[in-house]
Design a protein around this motif. Structure first.
Motif, PDB file in Angstrom:
ATOM      1  N   VAL A 130     -54.923  89.119  62.973  1.00 31.30           N
ATOM      2  CA  VAL A 130     -54.201  87.992  62.379  1.00 31.30           C
ATOM      3  C   VAL A 130     -53.054  88.554  61.548  1.00 31.30           C
ATOM      4  CG1 VAL A 130     -54.357  86.010  60.832  1.00 31.30           C
ATOM      5  CG2 VAL A 130     -56.285  86.586  62.325  1.00 31.30           C
ATOM      6  N   PRO A 131     -51.842  88.047  61.721  1.00 28.07           N
ATOM      7  CA  PRO A 131     -50.711  88.592  60.959  1.00 28.07           C
ATOM      8  C   PRO A 131     -50.834  88.281  59.475  1.00 28.07           C
ATOM      9  CG  PRO A 131     -50.040  86.609  62.110  1.00 28.07           C
ATOM     10  CD  PRO A 131     -51.425  86.931  62.596  1.00 28.07           C
ATOM     11  N   GLU A 132     -50.074  89.007  58.703  1.00 27.92           N
ATOM     12  CA  GLU A 132     -50.017  88.762  57.271  1.00 27.92           C
ATOM     13  C   GLU A 132     -49.603  87.317  57.004  1.00 27.92           C
ATOM     14  OE1 GLU A 132     -47.280  90.127  53.410  1.00 27.92           O
ATOM     15  OE2 GLU A 132     -46.901  90.931  55.410  1.00 27.92           O
ATOM     16  N   GLY A 133     -50.171  86.715  55.967  1.00 30.53           N
ATOM     17  CA  GLY A 133     -49.769  85.377  55.559  1.00 30.53           C
ATOM     18  C   GLY A 133     -50.903  84.378  55.678  1.00 30.53           C
ATOM     19  N   ARG A 134     -50.551  83.112  55.505  1.00 36.43           N
ATOM     20  CA  ARG A 134     -51.537  82.039  55.562  1.00 36.43           C
ATOM     21  C   ARG A 134     -50.844  80.754  55.988  1.00 36.43           C
ATOM     22  NH1 ARG A 134     -51.448  78.386  51.376  1.00 36.43           N
ATOM     23  NH2 ARG A 134     -49.922  78.822  49.725  1.00 36.43           N
ATOM     24  N   ALA A 135     -51.646  79.812  56.464  1.00 37.86           N
ATOM     25  CA  ALA A 135     -51.129  78.505  56.858  1.00 37.86           C
ATOM     26  C   ALA A 135     -51.105  77.574  55.647  1.00 37.86           C
ATOM     27  CB  ALA A 135     -51.988  77.901  57.954  1.00 37.86           C
ATOM     28  N   ARG A 136     -50.076  76.735  55.586  1.00 37.05           N
ATOM     29  CA  ARG A 136     -49.994  75.721  54.528  1.00 37.05           C
ATOM     30  C   ARG A 136     -49.535  74.405  55.137  1.00 37.05           C
ATOM     31  NH1 ARG A 136     -46.237  73.526  50.812  1.00 37.05           N
ATOM     32  NH2 ARG A 136     -44.533  74.884  51.522  1.00 37.05           N
ATOM     33  N   ALA A 137     -50.390  73.391  55.030  1.00 35.31           N
ATOM     34  CA  ALA A 137     -50.010  72.055  55.489  1.00 35.31           C
ATOM     35  C   ALA A 137     -48.961  71.489  54.547  1.00 35.31           C
ATOM     36  CB  ALA A 137     -51.231  71.145  55.539  1.00 35.31           C
ATOM     37  N   THR A 177     -46.932  72.174  59.488  1.00 33.67           N
ATOM     38  CA  THR A 177     -47.604  73.311  58.861  1.00 33.67           C
ATOM     39  C   THR A 177     -46.676  74.518  58.932  1.00 33.67           C
ATOM     40  OG1 THR A 177     -49.827  72.530  59.429  1.00 33.67           O
ATOM     41  CG2 THR A 177     -49.598  74.882  58.990  1.00 33.67           C
ATOM     42  N   PHE A 178     -46.584  75.257  57.836  1.00 35.94           N
ATOM     43  CA  PHE A 178     -45.875  76.533  57.819  1.00 35.94           C
ATOM     44  C   PHE A 178     -46.884  77.670  57.854  1.00 35.94           C
ATOM     45  CE2 PHE A 178     -41.865  75.039  55.338  1.00 35.94           C
ATOM     46  CZ  PHE A 178     -41.156  74.878  56.521  1.00 35.94           C
ATOM     47  N   TRP A 179     -46.499  78.762  58.514  1.00 37.15           N
ATOM     48  CA  TRP A 179     -47.148  80.046  58.258  1.00 37.15           C
ATOM     49  C   TRP A 179     -46.255  80.762  57.268  1.00 37.15           C
ATOM     50  CZ3 TRP A 179     -51.930  81.476  59.536  1.00 37.15           C
ATOM     51  CH2 TRP A 179     -52.302  82.801  59.267  1.00 37.15           C
ATOM     52  N   GLU A 180     -46.822  81.192  56.141  1.00 33.66           N
ATOM     53  CA  GLU A 180     -46.033  81.734  55.049  1.00 33.66           C
ATOM     54  C   GLU A 180     -46.489  83.141  54.687  1.00 33.66           C
ATOM     55  OE1 GLU A 180     -44.745  77.748  52.580  1.00 33.66           O
ATOM     56  OE2 GLU A 180     -46.639  78.729  52.019  1.00 33.66           O
ATOM     57  N   THR A 181     -45.516  83.986  54.402  1.00 32.24           N
ATOM     58  CA  THR A 181     -45.769  85.271  53.763  1.00 32.24           C
ATOM     59  C   THR A 181     -45.202  85.128  52.347  1.00 32.24           C
ATOM     60  OG1 THR A 181     -43.759  86.163  54.781  1.00 32.24           O
ATOM     61  CG2 THR A 181     -45.848  86.560  55.932  1.00 32.24           C
ATOM     62  N   GLU A 182     -44.044  85.693  52.105  1.00 31.83           N
ATOM     63  CA  GLU A 182     -43.374  85.416  50.825  1.00 31.83           C
ATOM     64  C   GLU A 182     -42.666  84.064  50.869  1.00 31.83           C
ATOM     65  OE1 GLU A 182     -40.820  88.659  49.978  1.00 31.83           O
ATOM     66  OE2 GLU A 182     -42.456  90.081  49.682  1.00 31.83           O
ATOM     67  N   MET A 187     -43.301  77.669  62.002  1.00 30.81           N
ATOM     68  CA  MET A 187     -43.637  76.263  61.795  1.00 30.81           C
ATOM     69  C   MET A 187     -44.310  75.721  63.050  1.00 30.81           C
ATOM     70  SD  MET A 187     -40.997  73.033  61.358  1.00 30.81           S
ATOM     71  CE  MET A 187     -40.520  73.084  63.092  1.00 30.81           C
ATOM     72  N   ALA A 188     -45.287  74.843  62.846  1.00 32.88           N
ATOM     73  CA  ALA A 188     -45.859  74.067  63.948  1.00 32.88           C
ATOM     74  C   ALA A 188     -46.126  72.667  63.435  1.00 32.88           C
ATOM     75  CB  ALA A 188     -47.140  74.698  64.481  1.00 32.88           C
ATOM     76  N   ALA A 189     -46.097  71.711  64.346  1.00 33.39           N
ATOM     77  CA  ALA A 189     -46.347  70.316  63.984  1.00 33.39           C
ATOM     78  C   ALA A 189     -47.320  69.712  64.968  1.00 33.39           C
ATOM     79  CB  ALA A 189     -45.047  69.524  63.963  1.00 33.39           C
ATOM     80  N   SER A 190     -47.841  68.561  64.619  1.00 33.15           N
ATOM     81  CA  SER A 190     -48.761  67.850  65.510  1.00 33.15           C
ATOM     82  C   SER A 190     -48.525  66.357  65.395  1.00 33.15           C
ATOM     83  CB  SER A 190     -50.217  68.183  65.179  1.00 33.15           C
ATOM     84  OG  SER A 190     -50.538  67.775  63.860  1.00 33.15           O
ATOM     85  N   THR A 191     -48.869  65.653  66.463  1.00 31.90           N
ATOM     86  CA  THR A 191     -48.773  64.208  66.474  1.00 31.90           C
ATOM     87  C   THR A 191     -50.010  63.596  65.802  1.00 31.90           C
ATOM     88  OG1 THR A 191     -49.848  64.095  68.631  1.00 31.90           O
ATOM     89  CG2 THR A 191     -47.443  64.212  68.615  1.00 31.90           C
ATOM     90  N   GLY A 196     -58.143  60.060  70.817  1.00 33.41           N
ATOM     91  CA  GLY A 196     -58.779  61.359  70.694  1.00 33.41           C
ATOM     92  C   GLY A 196     -57.878  62.528  71.024  1.00 33.41           C
ATOM     93  N   MET A 197     -56.576  62.270  71.257  1.00 39.24           N
ATOM     94  CA  MET A 197     -55.631  63.302  71.670  1.00 39.24           C
ATOM     95  C   MET A 197     -54.629  63.597  70.571  1.00 39.24           C
ATOM     96  SD  MET A 197     -52.244  63.697  72.672  1.00 39.24           S
ATOM     97  CE  MET A 197     -51.845  61.979  72.929  1.00 39.24           C
ATOM     98  N   ILE A 198     -54.385  64.881  70.335  1.00 41.28           N
ATOM     99  CA  ILE A 198     -53.333  65.351  69.443  1.00 41.28           C
ATOM    100  C   ILE A 198     -52.492  66.362  70.202  1.00 41.28           C
ATOM    101  CG2 ILE A 198     -52.837  66.757  67.389  1.00 41.28           C
ATOM    102  CD1 ILE A 198     -55.236  65.477  66.027  1.00 41.28           C
ATOM    103  N   ARG A 199     -51.169  66.229  70.101  1.00 38.24           N
ATOM    104  CA  ARG A 199     -50.262  67.183  70.746  1.00 38.24           C
ATOM    105  C   ARG A 199     -49.620  68.078  69.693  1.00 38.24           C
ATOM    106  NH1 ARG A 199     -47.198  63.837  73.019  1.00 38.24           N
ATOM    107  NH2 ARG A 199     -45.285  63.989  71.819  1.00 38.24           N
ATOM    108  N   VAL A 200     -49.647  69.367  69.931  1.00 36.49           N
ATOM    109  CA  VAL A 200     -48.962  70.337  69.080  1.00 36.49           C
ATOM    110  C   VAL A 200     -47.508  70.402  69.529  1.00 36.49           C
ATOM    111  CG1 VAL A 200     -48.889  72.739  68.310  1.00 36.49           C
ATOM    112  CG2 VAL A 200     -51.101  71.641  68.766  1.00 36.49           C
ATOM    113  N   ASP A 201     -46.586  70.060  68.628  1.00 42.24           N
ATOM    114  CA  ASP A 201     -45.178  69.938  69.023  1.00 42.24           C
ATOM    115  C   ASP A 201     -44.338  69.581  67.797  1.00 42.24           C
ATOM    116  OD1 ASP A 201     -42.792  69.423  70.548  1.00 42.24           O
ATOM    117  OD2 ASP A 201     -43.282  67.285  70.506  1.00 42.24           O
ATOM    118  N   PRO A 202     -43.316  70.415  67.481  1.00 43.63           N
ATOM    119  CA  PRO A 202     -42.927  71.655  68.126  1.00 43.63           C
ATOM    120  C   PRO A 202     -43.585  72.871  67.460  1.00 43.63           C
ATOM    121  CG  PRO A 202     -41.282  71.060  66.516  1.00 43.63           C
ATOM    122  CD  PRO A 202     -42.327  69.969  66.472  1.00 43.63           C
TER     123      PRO A 202
END
Length: 266
Positions: A130-137, A177-182, A187-191, A196-202
């Motif tokens: 897993v790369p350095e950093g963390r996810a933040r909604a 959601t961002f993946w953040e280091t400093e 970035m990723a987003a979802s609908t 019961g369906m969610i699309r990851v985009d973009p």
């Protein structure tokens, strides 16, 4: 063919069919949900037996999958109604059959346009390491930063996005959601979940930050959040010609299920 501009009427008649295969119908489901919540923008919905379609204000027709002979019958109906079409988008075989029928009946030329591959999540497999950093909604306080990232993404893929019209754009109703280091590095987003369906985009990583595993990490974070929210189908689109992104999504558990093609009519 039955036409209506009433999205509620169309959903009452066609919703069960669309919800029966939520992964394959991801785009119609999210488009109709947005129109249901925000009001129709001039979209016209059509149904001919089991053939379902809708024409956006741009004139582009979106079709649910149907056999070639039904594509021909549907094209004949649109010609008879006198409704102009600027193009079509559907699963590849359906789009090709409709386009050939439209060209034969109208004499219009057709140019291949967008082509995307639809993937459905199987077993989510986080990348190693897993790369350095963390996810933040992200939330309301991040709106300016979200708009900036969406504008950069749109420019990178050749889309036009007016920041002043961001709320009404295809980006405005998604969850980011961002993946953040400093600071943010991907970035990723979802609908919002529908049937019961969610699309990851973009999914987007600026060019100078690519190759570090950030896109995979933020996609896994958003995908896991979708599963945690109860989604039974988590999907995303890729550009079939981008071998790097297609390989990445397969490694983390996404399986190709369909290809969609657009044609532009002259």
């Amino acid at each position: 063919m039955r036409l209506t501009e009433d999205v509620h009427d169309f959903l009452a008649r066609a919703g069960d069919f669309l919800r029966s295969r939520p992964a394959l119908h991801t785009t119609p489901l999210t488009t109709l949900e947005k129109l249901r919540l925000n009001g129709n923008d001039g979209t016209v919905f059509g149904r001919l037996e089991n053939a379902l379609c809708y024409r956006r204000p741009s004139g582009r027709l979106t079709l649910a999958s149907l056999p070639p002979e039904q594509a021909d019958a549907l094209a004949a109906e649109w010609v008879a109604l006198g409704h102009p079409l600027s193009g079509v988008l559907a699963e590849h075989d359906t789009a090709t059959a409709f386009t050939e029928a439209w060209r034969r009946r109208t004499g219009a030329s057709a140019v291949p346009g967008v082509r995307v591959r639809l993937h459905r999540l199987g077993t989510l497999t986080p990348p190693e390491p897993v790369p350095e950093g963390r996810a933040r909604a992200l939330g309301a306080p991040d709106r300016t930063e979200i708009i900036r990232w969406c504008t950069d993404f749109a420019a990178a893929v050749g889309e036009a996005l007016d920041p002043d019209a961001w709320a009404a754009s295809r980006f405005g109703d998604k969850h980011y959601t961002f993946w953040e280091t400093e600071g943010p590095v991907a970035m990723a987003a979802s609908t919002t979940m529908v049937a019961g369906m969610i699309r990851v985009d973009p999914v987007y990583t600026p060019a100078h930050l690519r190759g570090q595993g950030y896109a995979g990490a933020v996609t896994v974070a958003v995908s896991q959040a979708a599963l945690d929210a109860g989604a039974t189908d988590v999907v995303l689109y890729t550009n079939p010609s981008n071998a790097t992104s297609n390989a990445l999504y397969r490694r983390i558990g996404y399986v190709p299920i369909a290809e969609f093609t657009g044609f532009d009519f002259a």
